[in-house]
Motif scaffolding. Sequence first.
Motif, PDB file in Angstrom:
ATOM      1  N   ALA A  71       3.501   6.296  -0.278  1.00 59.45           N
ATOM      2  CA  ALA A  71       2.753   6.828   0.860  1.00 59.45           C
ATOM      3  C   ALA A  71       2.917   5.944   2.086  1.00 59.45           C
ATOM      4  O   ALA A  71       3.022   6.431   3.215  1.00 59.45           O
ATOM      5  N   GLY A  72       2.955   4.627   1.869  1.00 57.04           N
ATOM      6  CA  GLY A  72       3.086   3.705   2.993  1.00 57.04           C
ATOM      7  C   GLY A  72       4.400   3.844   3.713  1.00 57.04           C
ATOM      8  O   GLY A  72       4.464   3.732   4.943  1.00 57.04           O
ATOM      9  N   ALA A  96       2.731   6.594   6.377  1.00 59.19           N
ATOM     10  CA  ALA A  96       2.360   5.488   7.281  1.00 59.19           C
ATOM     11  C   ALA A  96       1.731   4.382   6.446  1.00 59.19           C
ATOM     12  O   ALA A  96       1.114   4.662   5.406  1.00 59.19           O
ATOM     13  N   PRO A  97       1.845   3.112   6.867  1.00 60.58           N
ATOM     14  CA  PRO A  97       1.279   2.009   6.093  1.00 60.58           C
ATOM     15  C   PRO A  97      -0.210   2.149   5.809  1.00 60.58           C
ATOM     16  O   PRO A  97      -0.675   1.787   4.727  1.00 60.58           O
ATOM     17  N   TRP A  98      -0.984   2.668   6.771  1.00 62.32           N
ATOM     18  CA  TRP A  98      -2.421   2.787   6.523  1.00 62.32           C
ATOM     19  C   TRP A  98      -2.716   3.839   5.464  1.00 62.32           C
ATOM     20  O   TRP A  98      -3.680   3.700   4.688  1.00 62.32           O
ATOM     21  N   SER A 126       8.159  -0.288  15.181  1.00 62.17           N
ATOM     22  CA  SER A 126       8.244   0.795  16.163  1.00 62.17           C
ATOM     23  C   SER A 126       8.277   2.158  15.501  1.00 62.17           C
ATOM     24  O   SER A 126       8.152   3.175  16.162  1.00 62.17           O
ATOM     25  N   GLN A 127       8.467   2.168  14.190  1.00 64.62           N
ATOM     26  CA  GLN A 127       8.520   3.432  13.455  1.00 64.62           C
ATOM     27  C   GLN A 127       7.173   3.679  12.793  1.00 64.62           C
ATOM     28  O   GLN A 127       6.663   2.827  12.082  1.00 64.62           O
ATOM     29  N   PRO A 128       6.566   4.849  12.975  1.00 63.49           N
ATOM     30  CA  PRO A 128       5.282   5.124  12.338  1.00 63.49           C
ATOM     31  C   PRO A 128       5.427   5.409  10.864  1.00 63.49           C
ATOM     32  O   PRO A 128       4.468   5.386  10.131  1.00 63.49           O
ATOM     33  N   GLY A 129       6.625   5.677  10.404  1.00 71.96           N
ATOM     34  CA  GLY A 129       6.818   6.052   9.008  1.00 71.96           C
ATOM     35  C   GLY A 129       7.676   5.080   8.264  1.00 71.96           C
ATOM     36  O   GLY A 129       7.578   3.871   8.437  1.00 71.96           O
ATOM     37  N   PRO A 130       8.601   5.565   7.428  1.00 76.47           N
ATOM     38  CA  PRO A 130       9.372   4.702   6.549  1.00 76.47           C
ATOM     39  C   PRO A 130      10.558   4.055   7.223  1.00 76.47           C
ATOM     40  O   PRO A 130      10.893   4.336   8.362  1.00 76.47           O
TER      41      PRO A 130
END
Length: 470
Positions: free
Chosen positions: A82-83, A87-89, A455-459
């Motif tokens: 999921a992170g 997103a990490p959160w 800078s990337q919200p995802g993976p």
Amino acid sequence: MEQYGYKPELRRTLSFGDLLIYGLIYMVVIAPFGIFGSVFQASAGMVVLAYAVGVVAMLVTASSYGVMVRAYPTAGSVYAYAGRAIAPWVGFLAGWTILLDYILVPGLLSLVAAASMTAVLPGVPVWAWIVIFVVVNAGLNLRGIKTTRRLNKAFLVGALAVLGLYLIAGLLALMSGAGRGFSWAPVFDSSQFQLGLIAAAVSVGMLSFLGFDALSTMAEDAKGGARQVSRAQIAALGVTGVLFMAQTFVAALLVEDPAKLIAEGDPAGTAFYDTARVAAGPWLATLTALATALAWGLANNMVAQVGTSRLLYAMARDGQLPAFLARVSPMRSVPTNGILLTAAVSLGLGLLMAAREDGISLMASLVNFGAILSFIVVHLSVLARNLRPQQRRVAGVFRSWVLPVIGIAILVVVIVNANILAQKLGFAWLCLGVVVLGLMVATGRRPRLAGMDDSQPGPVTDAVVAGHRG
């Protein structure tokens, strides 16, 4: 591992066969022995149908685990998936949710095993058995993964031998006129069938399937990497699914008073042992009770500590749990502090719940809730990853899109029909995770995963990975 910003610290010693055995031990091939009465009551006698629906839901979920473990072959399981995919959160909250499952499971296993042992040796109190099971398992895990691998094979052979003996004795008893004879009622009873009823039963029986997902936490211990882990998950689910349905079919036909069991339930947890007594006498009832205690309290508990300690290790090395949990023994190549913390929490929870009459059912409901919620997140992670065009495709359209949607639909129905108290406590735990997350962000400790581009919200993208390699 380097492409995700991690230094390999765990030894790759587990083969496909070792992983399969871990899965069979973790799910416990005789798991229905301990919760048969509860599933029988919840399903109005259609216990085989409940397990059949459960194995389908888990096979679909295993497919999504396979997609994600190949995309991100790290020890963090749903936390890492999921992170990196969303997103990490979100990964932090997913890890927090699955902790409800992983942290509670060893304590639950010790409690169930202790209750079974008091039926065999009533002179020894429950609390003493809990201490014995927790301490012994912690000691074995601290010796390293090779020790648990060898013991797993011995435990599995013993459990299969007891199961085979029960099935033979049960079938012979049915052919001689014991029980209620052969009937398809355990598979389907049109007079009792309701979708919500079966979904509620699946939410109880789900406890028997928990463990296949823990194989994903061993992605850094497997010789063949992610592909071997995925294969082992599917194989373990297939084998245990068949065994679960076979043993519950025979047991359901040996229940002497089905209407009473449905109406009154199984507060003592002896329903399965009662069917063993009908099949062959007190000796088989005692043997199945003893096998349950050893399978849940030692074999299953041992590998449960392995999975839990590795989840703690994965979250700690990313700075989302205290750093001391990320320390690995250089001699044994195991996360020592994670194992010790897991043992301490298991001991405390086991002793606390032993003092409650509903301790086992409450812990079981919470474990199932945490697991089901995390399974939904795994499916969502697959879908989220597919929406990012820069991500390398690791599976076909059917596994990447169709199966995750089917899996989410099945699991949502199950969780809606789950135990109300478990729903309340489970969501309370999730809300506490949100509070912890808020405190982390407020104190400048925003969740991050190693190797991710801020800078990337995802993976991690392939371009970022190439940059890290360069």
